[in-house]
Each structure stands twice: as C-alpha cells, then as structure tokens.
Design a protein around this motif. Structure first.
Motif, PDB file in Angstrom:
ATOM      1  N   LEU A 299       0.827  -1.209   0.000  1.00 51.67           N
ATOM      2  CA  LEU A 299       0.000   0.000   0.000  1.00 51.67           C
ATOM      3  C   LEU A 299       0.861   1.258   0.000  1.00 51.67           C
ATOM      4  CD1 LEU A 299      -2.854   1.238   0.230  1.00 51.67           C
ATOM      5  CD2 LEU A 299      -2.595   1.119   2.718  1.00 51.67           C
ATOM      6  N   SER A 300       2.014   1.214   0.689  1.00 55.12           N
ATOM      7  CA  SER A 300       2.905   2.373   0.745  1.00 55.12           C
ATOM      8  C   SER A 300       3.622   2.617  -0.573  1.00 55.12           C
ATOM      9  CB  SER A 300       3.938   2.180   1.864  1.00 55.12           C
ATOM     10  OG  SER A 300       3.315   1.984   3.113  1.00 55.12           O
ATOM     11  N   MET A 301       3.684   1.596  -1.413  1.00 57.99           N
ATOM     12  CA  MET A 301       4.373   1.725  -2.693  1.00 57.99           C
ATOM     13  C   MET A 301       3.459   2.232  -3.803  1.00 57.99           C
ATOM     14  SD  MET A 301       7.218   0.702  -1.532  1.00 57.99           S
ATOM     15  CE  MET A 301       7.929  -0.352  -0.272  1.00 57.99           C
ATOM     16  N   LEU A 302       2.161   2.313  -3.520  1.00 58.82           N
ATOM     17  CA  LEU A 302       1.209   2.749  -4.530  1.00 58.82           C
ATOM     18  C   LEU A 302       1.050   4.263  -4.501  1.00 58.82           C
ATOM     19  CD1 LEU A 302      -1.570   0.038  -4.024  1.00 58.82           C
ATOM     20  CD2 LEU A 302       0.221   0.088  -5.781  1.00 58.82           C
ATOM     21  N   PRO A 303       0.574   4.851  -5.591  1.00 56.85           N
ATOM     22  CA  PRO A 303       0.291   6.288  -5.575  1.00 56.85           C
ATOM     23  C   PRO A 303      -0.686   6.635  -4.470  1.00 56.85           C
ATOM     24  CG  PRO A 303       0.231   5.437  -7.820  1.00 56.85           C
ATOM     25  CD  PRO A 303       0.363   4.245  -6.925  1.00 56.85           C
ATOM     26  N   PRO A 339       0.197  -0.047 -10.193  1.00 60.33           N
ATOM     27  CA  PRO A 339       1.308   0.860 -10.567  1.00 60.33           C
ATOM     28  C   PRO A 339       2.205   1.190  -9.380  1.00 60.33           C
ATOM     29  CG  PRO A 339      -0.704   2.121 -10.289  1.00 60.33           C
ATOM     30  CD  PRO A 339      -1.096   0.680 -10.071  1.00 60.33           C
ATOM     31  N   VAL A 340       3.154   0.324  -9.105  1.00 59.65           N
ATOM     32  CA  VAL A 340       4.048   0.518  -7.968  1.00 59.65           C
ATOM     33  C   VAL A 340       5.015   1.667  -8.252  1.00 59.65           C
ATOM     34  CG1 VAL A 340       5.795  -0.565  -6.524  1.00 59.65           C
ATOM     35  CG2 VAL A 340       3.873  -1.909  -7.369  1.00 59.65           C
ATOM     36  N   LEU A 341       5.177   2.553  -7.266  1.00 57.16           N
ATOM     37  CA  LEU A 341       6.066   3.693  -7.406  1.00 57.16           C
ATOM     38  C   LEU A 341       7.519   3.287  -7.211  1.00 57.16           C
ATOM     39  CD1 LEU A 341       4.061   6.405  -5.423  1.00 57.16           C
ATOM     40  CD2 LEU A 341       4.148   6.079  -7.902  1.00 57.16           C
ATOM     41  N   CYS A 342       8.421   4.094  -7.723  1.00 57.04           N
ATOM     42  CA  CYS A 342       9.853   3.833  -7.617  1.00 57.04           C
ATOM     43  C   CYS A 342      10.501   4.932  -6.781  1.00 57.04           C
ATOM     44  CB  CYS A 342      10.488   3.774  -9.000  1.00 57.04           C
ATOM     45  SG  CYS A 342      12.257   3.452  -8.973  1.00 57.04           S
ATOM     46  N   PHE A 343      11.259   4.526  -5.759  1.00 56.49           N
ATOM     47  CA  PHE A 343      11.981   5.465  -4.890  1.00 56.49           C
ATOM     48  C   PHE A 343      13.475   5.165  -5.034  1.00 56.49           C
ATOM     49  CE2 PHE A 343       7.797   4.648  -3.117  1.00 56.49           C
ATOM     50  CZ  PHE A 343       7.308   5.932  -2.917  1.00 56.49           C
ATOM     51  N   GLU A 344      14.095   5.815  -5.973  1.00 53.17           N
ATOM     52  CA  GLU A 344      15.471   5.491  -6.334  1.00 53.17           C
ATOM     53  C   GLU A 344      16.491   5.887  -5.280  1.00 53.17           C
ATOM     54  OE1 GLU A 344      16.452   7.025 -10.113  1.00 53.17           O
ATOM     55  OE2 GLU A 344      14.942   5.861 -11.208  1.00 53.17           O
ATOM     56  N   ALA A 345      16.136   6.786  -4.378  1.00 51.70           N
ATOM     57  CA  ALA A 345      17.111   7.238  -3.376  1.00 51.70           C
ATOM     58  C   ALA A 345      17.270   6.246  -2.230  1.00 51.70           C
ATOM     59  CB  ALA A 345      16.695   8.600  -2.820  1.00 51.70           C
ATOM     60  N   VAL A 346      16.332   5.323  -2.063  1.00 47.33           N
ATOM     61  CA  VAL A 346      16.394   4.377  -0.946  1.00 47.33           C
ATOM     62  C   VAL A 346      17.568   3.428  -1.131  1.00 47.33           C
ATOM     63  CG1 VAL A 346      15.205   2.508   0.244  1.00 47.33           C
ATOM     64  CG2 VAL A 346      13.928   4.521  -0.485  1.00 47.33           C
ATOM     65  N   GLN A 347      18.454   3.401  -0.128  1.00 53.15           N
ATOM     66  CA  GLN A 347      19.628   2.529  -0.187  1.00 53.15           C
ATOM     67  C   GLN A 347      19.690   1.538   0.971  1.00 53.15           C
ATOM     68  OE1 GLN A 347      23.350   4.550  -0.791  1.00 53.15           O
ATOM     69  NE2 GLN A 347      22.484   6.041  -2.220  1.00 53.15           N
ATOM     70  N   LYS A 348      18.900   1.780   2.025  1.00 51.19           N
ATOM     71  CA  LYS A 348      18.961   0.906   3.195  1.00 51.19           C
ATOM     72  C   LYS A 348      17.546   0.612   3.689  1.00 51.19           C
ATOM     73  CE  LYS A 348      20.840   0.582   7.910  1.00 51.19           C
ATOM     74  NZ  LYS A 348      21.677   1.246   8.936  1.00 51.19           N
ATOM     75  N   VAL A 349      17.288  -0.662   3.978  1.00 50.37           N
ATOM     76  CA  VAL A 349      16.001  -1.097   4.515  1.00 50.37           C
ATOM     77  C   VAL A 349      16.268  -2.019   5.699  1.00 50.37           C
ATOM     78  CG1 VAL A 349      13.913  -2.447   4.088  1.00 50.37           C
ATOM     79  CG2 VAL A 349      14.765  -0.891   2.332  1.00 50.37           C
ATOM     80  N   ASP A 350      15.552  -1.771   6.795  1.00 52.64           N
ATOM     81  CA  ASP A 350      15.668  -2.613   7.987  1.00 52.64           C
ATOM     82  C   ASP A 350      14.294  -3.178   8.317  1.00 52.64           C
ATOM     83  OD1 ASP A 350      16.187  -3.861  10.377  1.00 52.64           O
ATOM     84  OD2 ASP A 350      17.275  -2.179  11.282  1.00 52.64           O
ATOM     85  N   ILE A 351      14.114  -4.480   8.126  1.00 55.65           N
ATOM     86  CA  ILE A 351      12.854  -5.151   8.439  1.00 55.65           C
ATOM     87  C   ILE A 351      13.038  -6.172   9.560  1.00 55.65           C
ATOM     88  CG2 ILE A 351      11.802  -4.805   6.174  1.00 55.65           C
ATOM     89  CD1 ILE A 351      12.713  -7.629   5.430  1.00 55.65           C
TER      90      ILE A 351
END
Length: 998
Positions: A299-303, A339-351
């Motif tokens: 849901l967070s990746m959608l418009p 239509p999933v959005l693209c966030f090109e600046a994201v370099q680190k993810v902690d799950i």
C-alpha cells in the motif's frame, strides 16, 4: 538593539555586549564585566565568556565596516552615531561572539551545534561571507556519507530547518528538508515531539488552554507504524499513553491484515497505514514492527490516490479479493497489476523483527520500488529461509550488505542426547518433530541457476541453523566480492564446507566463525591456501609468507568456542594472523605456547576468556598492541601464575602478576574490560591511566576488588555505562556511591555477591538504567522493595531477578501501597480509587488465605507490569509468584525473552500457546515442569506461524535434603534432571534433550 556614546579613539570602537533580558535572568553563577580585545580572539573560550553579564570588546572600526552591513550602516554613514566610540549590542552573546571571531580572521568551527548561532549572527549583522561559508559547509556535509547531516540529532535538524524557512534561506531550507525526508522515521518523529512537548509544557505550565494545542500535534503520528517496544514503553507517558494504547491495539488487530485492510479500503482513508516515503528517502526502518505485513508495505508503494480516491480503493480491494493465497502481494507486483512507485534514493532497509512480513512478497516490492537498495537488515525473522538469500540476490542485484541474524542455538556442539522423553509436554503427537538433522538445498536447482556474480561484500548469517554446506557452496561460487562473513552459531555447516568457502573467498578480510564446526581443515586453508593436506602441520609453503595467504589479510577473526582446532594447528593459525585488529579466541585450546607466536601489533579487541594462558604471555601481547581498546580475559585461571608450562619463555619467570596491569595501564586506553582471576584492588589502581574513559567493566570469579576499590570505582571510571560484578563483597555504602556517581550507567549486573545490601542501595533515581540483573543477591526483596525499584528505574528494558524468595510472603499492606501508587501515578482517576478501596477492604476482611495469596501474587505481577517496555524478563526462585497463574504478565507485550523457573506450580497448561498468541515479539521461552499446574505444557504445532524460535522446558527430580526427626521421613528438594529443547527454524521444529540446564 544598539546605542552609542562618544570616544576619543576614532580607529577603535568598544562593543558592549550583553544577552537581552540578562538582568531578569541573572543568577549567582554570573560574573561581572569582562574587557577583551579582538587581538586576543584566538584565545577566547566561548563557554567562559557566557558566564559574564557584560563583555566589552575593543574592535577595529574599519574591519567591522568592511565585513558587516550592519556596522557599515551604523558606523560608516553620515549619522551622528557614526562618530561615537561605544556601541551597546543586545543580542545572543553566543551568536555575536561566533560571528565576530569570523570577522577578525579566526578559524571557523562549524558543527551541528554551532551552525544555528552562526546563521543567526550572519543574518542579523549582515556578514554575508559568513553566511556563504555556512551554506558551503551544509552543502559539503549533506553530500558526505560518513559525516553527513543524517548524523545530526532530529531536534537540531528541525530547529535549523524552521529557522531557514522563517528567514527565506531557500537554499539551506532545501538541504535540510531533503535531509529530514531522507532520514524520516516515525519513531524518531514521535520521540522528538514528546521532547518538544515536555519542554513547552514546562515553559508555559500555567498558561490556560495551551496544553491542548501542544499535545494535539501528536494526532499526526501514524501510531500503527510505531515499533511495539517503543509504544509499550510510552504507556506511562501522561499525554502519550492513549496513543500508545491505540498503537498496541492496532498491532493486535492487524493479526488478520487482509480482513483489516479490506475493511479500511472499503470504509475510509487508509493513509494512516502508509509509510512516509518521498523522493529524498534514503533509509526505511521498519524494525520491531510485528504488525508490518507485505500488504501494508505494498500500500505504501502505490500512488497516494489509492488511499484517497474511492474508485481506486475499490479497484485495489477487488484485486486483493481475486488473488488469494500467501503470495498474492507478490503476484500483484510481479504481474504489474498495480502501478508501484519507484523510490530510487532508498539505499537501506531494515525489516528486523517484522514477524508478519511475507518475505517473498517483500522482495518483489523492494526489487520494483527500491532499485538502488544496497543494505538490507532482516534479523530475527523466523519465516526467512537461507535459500531465500538466492532469490534476494537475484531480485536486488546491487545489494552489498545483508544481515540475516537469528537466535543462536543454545546447545553447545556435541552435547545433544540421542533419546527424547516426552513426559514434559502434552502427549498429543507432534507434527514435524524429529532429531536434529542437517538440511540440504536442492543442488539441481542450484547448479542450473544462472545468477550473475553478486556484488555483496558483507554477509551476516549469525545463528542460522538452517544454513547448510550447499548454501556455503552457493555463497562461495557467486559472492565473489565477499569481504565480511559472519557464520557465528551456524551449527549445520561442516569444517569441510567452511574450508572450501575460504579457499574461494580471495577478498575476505573479516571472518566470524565462533560456535561452529570450524576446525583443522579450515586452519589449513587459511594458513596455506589449501595446498597442504589436512592432518599435517599447516606451515605456509615456500614463497607464500606474505599477503598471498588469507590469514595474513584478516583484520577481524573470531573463532570463540571452536574447540575442534588442535593446539598445534592453533599455534600456526595465531602465528599467521599478523594484521588482525579484532581477535576472539575464547573457549578454545589456546595456551601460552600458541599465544607466544602471535605477531600482531594493531589489536583493538582481544578476547581470550576461558583459556589456559598465563599473565606473563598476555602482558607481552599487550605491550606490542598499545592501541588495544577491548580486553576480555575472564575465566583464565592461569593468569595468576607468573609463567605457563610452555617451552618458549617470552618474559622472566620472576615477573610479578601486577606487572601485567602496570603494563596495560601505561600503554593502552581501554573502553571495555573483562577480568577475573588475579584482578585486585592494586590492579585497579595500576590500571587507572588506562581506564579513565572505560565504558564497560566485568569482574568475574577469582577477582576481588575490596570495599576501598569499589568505592573508588566511580572516581577512577566516571564514564562507565555497564558494570557487572560476580562474587564481590558489597554494601549499601558501595552501592550508593556507584548509583549516585555513575550517571551514565545503563547496565548493572550483580551476581552471587556477598555482603549486606538492602533496598537502600536502590533508593536513587536512575532513569538511564536499561538493564538490571540481581542474581542471588536480593533474597530480602519484598513487594515494597520491588515497587521502590520500579519507581527509581522506570526505563528498564531487561530485568532479571533470581533468588528473591520473599516476594510472595508479605502481609496485605503491600497491596494497599501498590494499588494506591498504581492508580494515582498511572491513571490519575478518582473513579478507580473507589474500586481500589473496595478491593482492599475485601482482602483485609476475608479470612480465606488462598484469596490473600492470590491477591499478593496479583500485586507482584502488577509491579512487574510497571515495566511495560520490558523485552527481557527472567524470574527464578522468586517464592510463589507464579503459584496462581501468570496471565497478568502478558501486559508486557514487547517481551522477546521470557524465563520462568521455580516460582510456584500455578502456570496453566496452555501457557506456551497463550504466550505465543499474546506476545507477538516473543522469541525465547524457558519454563520448568515444577511450575506446571498439571505437570506438562501444550506446545504450538510446527505449521502455526509465530515468532518463537526456542522453547526450553527443564525437568527436575526430587533429592533427599535432610531427615525430619519428628515424622522419621526424608525431606526432598527438586534438583535439575534434564532439559527438553524445542527449536523452530524456517523449515521445521526439532526436539532435543540435553542434561545441561540451559
């Protein structure tokens, strides 16, 4: 803001500087006037100047006019003021002094703390060159990965961004707004707002109606996205408690995320479940959020329109309904249905600890929305298989660092029993229960994989018992850039597989293989490149003495607990690791002969705990490594000897034991120290030069500091953050000195200590304390004492109480005190007072002793639940606190490790199932059948999805303790017999029985 008066000297002007409103705020610490000259600017100490009410500064008039538009207008025009020689400056003294130093050529010190005063001074006094310097600094730092603005405190970032917005500094405003966006984390926002509200409420405590306006801003926090432990810890915060409760309720309601999300999409706005992602976002931190699911992530990746537009919400709902099954979110992404959005600046993810997240679906989201992803932390995820790493590397080809840490198997290697009695558990047949076995990856699918060589450089697989030899083969074949590898606790891999991986990993400089099967074959590979056959001494072949050998390039090498390495092989290995900076050889066959061959001189960390080394050989290593920061030598009994029984003598046999501590004190600046045998008061004094900045100290068995040394400890080591004492003689006076003087103390552990201490030792407020362990030192503790402890240590996250036998034997007055405190301090509700009064009167008037004991147990449980932010709770031999059930302890919803033993036979049979259901973060649970109400426990089925990875159930047998002369019958006491261990990984549930008490 400025006034003037005449002066005879036309070349200079006297600047009379004072803070506005200083007369009203004058304190006893303020000094009188101070006269200075700009010629002495370099020697000024800003912090000293701020203590003066007025500072007079003799400055060159022409220089002021040239550098400042403010002074140009005041002193360089045709106004009458331009002829005056005294100017009164009523402005922030800190801001003005910083600006003035720049005007007169002093080196400019710009930092996160000085930036805002410099900006204020440059704008007000019109020093445009200084403003340009500040802008250049911000631009350079913002582009730096090591010293970037992301390392600034959030409140500093917000203040500077607000200042830039208010003063039309658009260039700087964009820099700081993008920095805020790149590093935005919901928890940090909540914490910053709480600090801000606290400050404002103190400033305007008596302003009517303002409190509502201030706290109303908390409604903008998306509580459904907060980490569970953070929310639990804020349940006692007055104005945040309601939101914290809502957060916990939301987390529990999201156990069935599909149903909840469908209802949200059907009935209203779902923006409160969206992550705050922007084009600037560089890091996405979701750690500790068990409520996070792949559906919410999607849901967070959608418009944003999908959250607001009813038609699009309905379309999304229909898509979810059409695609059922565990991989529906993956299908929605991979088939590009949405239509999933693209966030090109994201370099680190902690799950990490996102236990409800579908990993496969999350990978699809990451591959589409985060194409620049380089760092992934996914620790403590029970549903993440080692084979998923293959898919992960394929989906995210730019990954350079992956952390898949899991809980380490509590069973040491070679201690597993062959049989498995099941009397400790419910006799219902268990699914997928078997003896411990290795798992194997499908080699056919592995061989036919056409993956490109991975760019991964750092890989952490700590505690992954599901990692097997074929997984290491894939890593060795495909991860050609690997330079850091952590296999600690990977009990399923063999020495042969580790050796083969090392042979292929040419760039490896950091290797952690503690508590694995790392053995002689791997040593041969490290020291000879595999060219020598196993079984012979691994001396390097001719021409391979320098950088060609992998051992020579190791900078981090940890092999603690690897007892499968023979002393002769260990000697050659230690002789080869000459470039190592972090070395762990604890619990190995290390002796003086092996240690004597160590050639290194750049050690930062050395751990030789529980080995056979003597102090004479250890001091030789210390002398060669003056940069040593961490030393761990606890459990080394031979350290009290002047020399070992080895053939190679590095120092004279007459060397006194204290020589080691004098050598350490004269050559090193330690941050952490762990010692036992031979550590005494004189040793502490000898170490004084080396431990003035010590942050962690452990004194183990064989160490004896004495009362004088313990009283000196806060003076010698004022920066201590962690203090652990075993078998020391303590007193209330010693504890008073420690607790009142060590203001930075976060960890306090007292184990098996002697002496006469009481609750007086803990009657000091320690809000910074996070971990408290009292093991066999507080048998006197009552409910009243526990309540005092709760009041003075309100922010504990880890609590261990062992041997507090009086916690359930106190009179009913403790219930009165507790309920009055609980209701008045937490609820502030007069309505609850009536309930408390009726309850108390009922308890006092009743003659039913069982009811009284139940009430006392409830009092204890409620005391423990005062620590609602606990993630670790250990209660052992604490009277009868579980004699009438423990369900009230489930209020500690953030618990990750739960340890209950010998506290009373009142734990219900379904306790494990209830704990798994009520505690979403629980990973480890330890119980004893002595406490089982019906003599056994039900356990969850393997196919049930939950967070728990280890269940330890101990059994006891009765042993004759003494003879009762009156009735001529023996008295018996329970003693440990064996432990049933249930381990769950991503594939199955294994059952093991060991004799040890784990």
């Amino acid at each position: 803001m400025a006034s003037t008066s005449s002066s005879d000297d036309g070349h200079f002007v006297i600047l009379v500087c004072s803070n506005p409103g200083e007369d009203q705020l004058e304190t006893e610490s303020s000094h009188g006037e101070l006269l200075l000259s700009t010629d002495d600017l370099r020697s000024w100490e800003p912090s000293a100047l701020l203590h003066h009410r007025t500072v007079r500064i003799k400055a060159d008039r022409r220089r002021l006019i040239e550098e400042s538009s403010y002074f140009d207008g005041l002193l360089g025009g045709s106004f009458s003021e331009s002829r005056q020689g005294h100017i009164s400056i009523e402005w922030s003294l800190e801001s003005f002094i910083g600006a003035l130093k720049y005007v007169f050529g002093c080196p400019l010190d710009i930092s996160a703390k000085t930036l805002l005063p410099l900006l204020e001074g440059s704008l007000y006094f019109g020093i445009w060159a200084l403003l340009a310097k500040c802008e250049n600094w911000c631009s350079e730092v913002a582009s730096s990965k090591e010293t970037g603005l992301h390392q600034m405190q959030l409140d500093d970032l917000i203040r500077i961004w607000k200042f830039c917005s208010q003063h039309a500094l658009h260039f700087l405003g964009e820099i700081f707004s993008s920095c805020l966006a790149r590093n935005f984390i919901e928890m940090h926002l909540a914490e910053a707002l709480l600090v801000w509200i606290d400050y404002n409420l103190r400033q305007v405590e008596h302003a009517g109606g303002y409190e509502y306006e201030v706290t109303d801003v908390l409604k903008h926090i998306r509580v459904s996205l907060l980490p569970l432990s953070f929310a639990a810890g804020k349940r006692r915060s007055g104005y945040f408690s309601d939101l914290a409760d809502k957060c916990i309720q939301s987390i529990r309601s999201l156990k069935n995320p599909s149903v909840v999300l469908k209802d949200l999409l059907r009935n209203g706005d779902s923006s409160h479940l969206r992550l705050r992602l922007t084009e600037y976002t560089e890091m996405v931190d979701l750690s500790g959020c068990p409520q996070m699911t792949s559906t919410i992530l999607l849901l967070s990746m959608l418009p944003y329109s999908y959250s607001m537009d009813p038609l699009l919400r309905n379309s999304l709902r229909e898509s979810l309904l059409k695609l059922e099954g565990v991989d529906k979110d993956r299908s929605l992404v991979s088939q590009q249905v949405l239509p999933v959005l693209c966030f090109e600046a994201v370099q680190k993810v902690d799950i990490s600890k996102c236990l409800g997240l579908n990993i496969i679906a999350a990978m699809e989201c990451f591959s589409k929305s985060f194409p620049s992803l380089r760092v992934l932390k996914a620790a403590y995820l029970s549903n993440l298989k080692a084979s998923d790493l293959l898919q992960l590397l394929k989906k995210c080809p730019l990954l350079s660092e992956v952390d898949l840490t899991h809980d380490i198997n509590p069973i040491p290697l070679a201690q597993v029993s062959d049989t498995c009695p099941s009397s400790a558990i419910n006799p219902t047949p268990l699914n997928n229960i078997s003896n411990f076995r290795y798992g194997y990856l499908d080699m056919t699918s592995l061989n036919h994989s056409r993956f490109l060589a991975s760019t991964i450089a750092r890989l952490t697989l700590e505690g992954r018992s599901d990692v097997c030899d074929s997984d290491l083969l894939y890593i060795a074949t495909n991860c050609v850039s690997l330079c850091y590898l952590n296999l600690k606790g990977c009990t399923s891999v063999t020495d042969t597989a580790i050796s083969d991986l090392l042979l292929r990993s040419l760039n490896l400089h950091s290797l952690i293989v503690s508590d694995t099967s790392f053995g002689n074959k791997s040593v041969v590979t490290l020291c000879s490149g595999g060219r020598e056959m196993a079984g012979t001494l691994p001396y390097p072949p001719s021409g391979k003495e320098n950088s060609d050998l992998l051992a020579h390039q190791l900078q981090i090498f940890h092999m603690g607990g690897c007892k499968g390495v023979d002393p002769t092989f260990l000697l050659q290995l230690v002789s080869c690791i000459k470039s190592v900076k972090s070395l762990c050889l604890r619990d190995t066959q290390l002796d003086d002969h092996a240690l004597s061959g160590f050639p290194g001189s750049s050690l930062d960390l050395l751990d030789v705990s529980n080995t056979m080394i003597s102090q004479s050989h250890l001091v030789c290593v210390i002398r060669k490594n003056p940069g040593l920061k961490i030393l761990k030598a606890r459990g080394c009994k031979n350290i009290v000897q002047a020399d070992g029984n080895c053939e190679r003598k590095l120092v004279p046999p007459s060397l006194h034991c204290g020589e080691m501590y004098f050598g350490l004190g004269n050559s090193c600046k330690l941050k952490e120290l762990s010692l036992g045998w031979g550590f005494s008061s004189s040793a502490l004094v000898a170490l004084k030069p080396a431990i003035t900045a010590l942050s962690s100290l452990t004194v183990g068995l064989g160490g004896s500091l004495g009362e004088d040394a313990l009283r000196l400890l806060p003076t010698i080591c004022p920066m201590l953050e962690s203090l652990t004492l075993y078998f020391q003689v303590l007193s209330d006076g010693i504890m008073s000195d420690i607790r009142t003087s060590l203001r930075h103390l976060k960890v306090l552990e007292l184990c098996y200590c002697l002496g006469d201490i009481s609750i007086l030792s803990f009657k000091f407020l320690m809000p910074q304390l996070r971990k408290l362990r009292l093991q066999r030192v507080a048998a006197w503790m009552t409910h009243d004492d526990l309540l005092v402890l709760a009041q003075n240590c309100p922010n504990l996250t880890e609590l261990c109480l062992v041997g507090c036998k009086r916690l359930s034997s106190e009179r009913m007055s403790y219930i009165v005190d507790f309920f009055l405190f609980l209701l008045y301090e937490e609820n502030h509700s007069e309505g609850h007072q009536g309930v408390a009064d009726r309850f108390i009167q009922s308890c006092i008037s009743t003659v039913d002793m069982l009811y009284a004991l139940q009430a006392i147990a409830l009092c204890f449980h409620s005391c423990i639940c005062y620590y609602k932010s606990l993630i670790y709770l250990h209660l052992e031999d604490c009277g009868e606190v579980t004699g009438h059930g423990v369900s009230s302890l489930f209020d500690c919803v953030a618990l990750e490790v739960f340890f209950l033993r010998h506290n009373g036979p009142g734990i219900q049979k379904s306790f494990i199932l209830d704990a798994v259901s009520e505690l979403p973060m629980l990973r480890q649970l330890s119980l004893d059948t002595c406490d089982a109400r019906e003599g056994s426990f039900d356990i969850p089925k393997c196919e049930e999805r939950h967070s728990i990875s280890a269940i330890k159930i101990s059994r006891c047998k009765l042993q004759i303790r003494s003879l009762d002369i009156q009735f001529v019958k023996p008295r018996r006491r329970p003693v440990h017999w064996d432990t049933l261990l249930l381990l769950r990984n991503c594939r199955d549930l294994t059952r093991t029985v060991v004799k040890e008490r784990l």
